[in-house]
Design an enzyme around this catalytic site. Sequence first.
Site, PDB file in Angstrom:
ATOM      1  N   GLU A 167       8.366   5.309   1.482  1.00  0.00           N
ATOM      2  CA  GLU A 167       7.959   6.514   2.214  1.00  0.00           C
ATOM      3  C   GLU A 167       8.834   6.801   3.436  1.00  0.00           C
ATOM      4  OE1 GLU A 167       3.737   6.588   2.923  1.00  0.00           O
ATOM      5  OE2 GLU A 167       3.290   5.787   0.935  1.00  0.00           O
ATOM      6  N   HIS A 191      -2.416  -4.089  11.257  1.00  0.00           N
ATOM      7  CA  HIS A 191      -2.595  -3.488  12.580  1.00  0.00           C
ATOM      8  C   HIS A 191      -2.413  -4.506  13.699  1.00  0.00           C
ATOM      9  CE1 HIS A 191      -4.573  -0.629   9.873  1.00  0.00           C
ATOM     10  NE2 HIS A 191      -4.182   0.278  10.738  1.00  0.00           N
ATOM     11  N   GLU A 245      -9.377  -2.550   2.829  1.00  0.00           N
ATOM     12  CA  GLU A 245      -9.186  -3.428   3.987  1.00  0.00           C
ATOM     13  C   GLU A 245     -10.270  -4.490   4.004  1.00  0.00           C
ATOM     14  OE1 GLU A 245     -10.352  -5.187   7.536  1.00  0.00           O
ATOM     15  OE2 GLU A 245     -11.476  -3.476   6.777  1.00  0.00           O
ATOM     16  N   CYS A 252      -1.129   7.332  17.246  1.00  0.00           N
ATOM     17  CA  CYS A 252      -1.522   8.737  17.360  1.00  0.00           C
ATOM     18  C   CYS A 252      -1.194   9.456  16.060  1.00  0.00           C
ATOM     19  CB  CYS A 252      -0.793   9.417  18.520  1.00  0.00           C
ATOM     20  SG  CYS A 252      -1.087   8.647  20.123  1.00  0.00           S
ATOM     21  N   ILE A 304       0.814  -1.211   0.000  1.00  0.00           N
ATOM     22  CA  ILE A 304       0.000   0.000   0.000  1.00  0.00           C
ATOM     23  C   ILE A 304       0.851   1.266   0.000  1.00  0.00           C
ATOM     24  CG2 ILE A 304      -1.863   1.207   1.223  1.00  0.00           C
ATOM     25  CD1 ILE A 304      -2.581  -1.444  -0.207  1.00  0.00           C
ATOM     26  N   CYS A 364      -3.205  -2.163   4.437  1.00  0.00           N
ATOM     27  CA  CYS A 364      -2.827  -0.782   4.725  1.00  0.00           C
ATOM     28  C   CYS A 364      -1.300  -0.699   4.650  1.00  0.00           C
ATOM     29  CB  CYS A 364      -3.344  -0.353   6.102  1.00  0.00           C
ATOM     30  SG  CYS A 364      -3.605   1.425   6.266  1.00  0.00           S
TER      31      CYS A 364
END
Length: 764
Positions: free
Chosen positions: A493, A703, A674, A525, A440, A735
Site C-alpha cells: 500500500e 500500535h 485484533e 491522526c 494485514i 493491524c
Amino acid sequence: MVTAHNLGFPRIGAKRELKFAQEAYWKGQSSREQLQAEGAHLRQQHWAEQTGLDLVPVGDFSFYDQVLDMSFTLGNLPARVRGFHGDALDNYFRVARGRSAQSTDDHTACCGGVAAGEMTKWFDTNYHYIVPEFDAGTSFTLDASRLLDQLAEARAQGVKAKPVIVGPVTYLSLGKSKDGTDKLTLLPALLAVYTQLLDTLAAQGVEWVQIDEPLLVTELDEHWRHAYNTAYHQLKTSKVKLLLATYFGPLLENGYLAANLPVAGLHIDAVRGREDVLPVLNLLPAHKVLSLGVIDGRNIWKTDLNAVLNWLEPIAERLGDRLWIAPSCSLLHVPVDLRSEQKLDAELQSWLAFAVQKLDELRVLATALREGRAAARDALDANRAALAARRASPRVHKPAVQAAVAKIGARLGQRDSAYVKRAPKQAAFLKLPLYPTTTIGSFPQTAEIRHARSEHKAGRLDDAAYQAAMKAEIQRSVREQEALGLDVLVHGEAERNDMVEYFGEQLQGYAFSQFGWVQSYGSRCVKPPILFGDISRPKAMTVEWITYAQSLTQRPMKGMLTGPVTILNWSFVRDDQPRSVSCKQLALAMRDEVLDLEKAGVRVIQIDEAALREGLPLRKAQWQEYLAWAVESFRITANGVRDETQIHTHMCYSEFNDIIEAIAGMDADVITIETSRSDMELLEAFEDFEYPNEIGPGVYDIHSPNIPTQEHIEQLMKKAAERIPAQRLWVNPDCGLKTRQWHEVIPALTHMVAAARALRAEAA
C-alpha cells in the site's frame, strides 16, 4: 441570559503540531521541556479561539488520551509501571504505547519493554482510549497536578475556566477487571478520591466543573443505575457546581435518573437526542441548569441555525438564565479550523463548519437568543442561503446511482456456495500450509514514500516518476516478504495515503480537505473524507497496483480494499439521507472493484471492515437494524466472486463477542482481528459460538514499538487453538504496519513466521 459554553476543543493543533511534537520526543529528537512547551502553546491558542464564550473547558487537552489522564489523576496505574520513579510523563507514555522516549528508556531500569495498555473505541466514535485496569488490589490516590497546572495557565490568560473530568461511573464502566473483580465494589474508594479532587478544585475558587457521564445514554441495569445515585449523592457535598454532561445519544429511560441526580446542571445531546429535550425539560427540578448541545460535535456540516432557533426560543423563554447552549459533545471529533483550507472549492466550503466555525455558530445562536434574531440577521441569512444552495446542488443527487440502489436484491449478497464447499476449492488452488502467515495490508510509510507523495501532489514529480517510485516500494515490500517466508503476500500500500481517503479520492461524491485532521489515538491522526453526494466509481482503483505486485512473485498476493461500512464510518457523512443508503451506494462501487480484481487474476481479496462494530448504536435495541444493512452492504461488496476466490476481512480494536453472529453472517472466508493487547480475551466469543470459517487472531501489537518474541506469539496462538481448530487458524499482526518502521517490522515478522513454523512442526 443564556450561557454559551464548550465541552471540549481539539487538542492536536490546526496543523497537527501536537503529533509532530510527540513523535519528536519519542524518537529522542527533542526534550521533555520542548514537548511540554508545545502543549502549553497549543492550549493558549485553543483558549484564544474560544474567546467570547461564557465558560471554556480546561483539562480537555491531553498528551495522549483523556481517559488515561483520568487514570493518572486517580493514581490508577497498572502494576507493571508502578515501580518506575522517573518523570511522570514518561511513565504515562509507557502505559499508552509500551515505552516513552528513547532518551529516557535507554537509561532506566524500567527500559522500554512494558506491555502497553489495551486500547478500544470511545463509545461509537473512531477515537481510541486507553482502557483502565482494575483488580481486587486496586487503590486510588489523587494527583491533581495536571489539572491544576492547566487551570493556572488558563486563569493567567484570563480564561473563564470550567475544568472537565471523566465521571466516576463512566470511568469504572470503561475499565476492565483483570482478575474478575466486580468493578462496582471499587466505587466507594473511587468516590473518596473524586471528592478530594472536587474539594481541591473548590479550594482554587472553581465554580463549575464539567463531569462527563456519556454512559447515561446507554442501557443500564439496576446495579449501574444505583451506582449513579450512590456516586452523585456522595459528590453533592462538594462546594463546586457540577454540570453532568451526557452525549452521543438520547437518555430515553435514563432521563428521570439523569434529571434528578443531585447536580447543579445537566447537559444533553440535542442533536442525537432531540427527543430528550421536552421530557427532560419537564422532569428537571426548577433550580437546575439545562445545557442543550445544539451544534453537532460529530460532523462537519453547517447547523441550520434558523431551524434550531425555532424550537430553542420557546425553551429560552421558559428557562431564562437556566438555559445553557453548547456543541453536542467535545469538538475533539471534528477538524480544528476551516480557515486553513485553501483548496476546497467555495461552494462546498460554504456548506461546512469545523471546530472554530462551530463555536462561531454557537455565538450567533447566543446573540439571537439574548438580543433577538435581528441582532444576528446577517449571519442567519447567510446560513439560510448556504443550506438552500446545498439542498439544490446538482453535485449532490445522481439519479443513476439512486436507481442502482433501488434495484438491489437478496441474490446480490449471496456466494454461489457455502463456505464448506468453497474452502476445499480455495485450498486446492492456494496450497497453503497449516497456520498460514500473512499481514494485514500496509507496510511502513517511509520518509521516501511520503516525500514522493508530497512532491507529486505539489506538481514537482510527474505521474510517471511517481508511479515508478511507488512500484519500487512495492517491489521492496514483496522481496522483504519473500525473504521472511510469508505465505500470502500484500503489495504494501505504498501508494495509499490513508485506507479511506485513498478510495474516496477516486469515487464521485467525495471531497477532501487539506487540514481536516482528527485524532484517532495518541499521535495518530486521520483526515476523514467528506461524503457529500451520491457515490459512484468511474474506474478501477487498485487493479494496476495489485497486478503489478502479483507479477513479482509466485506466491498468492492479496488484493486490498476498504469495505463500505468502514469507508462510511470513517468519513464525514452527508446528513440529508439515511446512512444505510449511502452505505449501499459505497457497496455497489466497491463490488465493481472486487470483480475487476478477480478478472485480473487476483484470487485472495481482503475487504477491511475495521469500523463495523464502531457503527453500532449505543443501545442494543437498535443493533439489529444497523447490523442488517451493514452486513448486507459487506455481502453486496464481497459476494459476486467465484468459489475459488478467497475473501478476507479485517476488524480491529473492538469487542466482538456480542456481535459474533453478525460477523459470521458476513460469510468472509477468513477474518483477521485484533487480539494481542487483550491476550486473546476477544476469542472468548468462540467458546459458546462455533465460528464456521477461518480466523487470524492478531499476535503482533503494531500500535506499540515493542517487538514480540517468538515464544510470546506461540503462546497466543496456542490459546487461540484451544477455541478454534488449528486447521482454520491464520497467523498475522493485528493491524496494518504503515505506522511502524522497517527495523521494527522485520524482526517482529521474523518471529511471527518462526512461531508458525514451530507450531506446524509441533502439530506434525
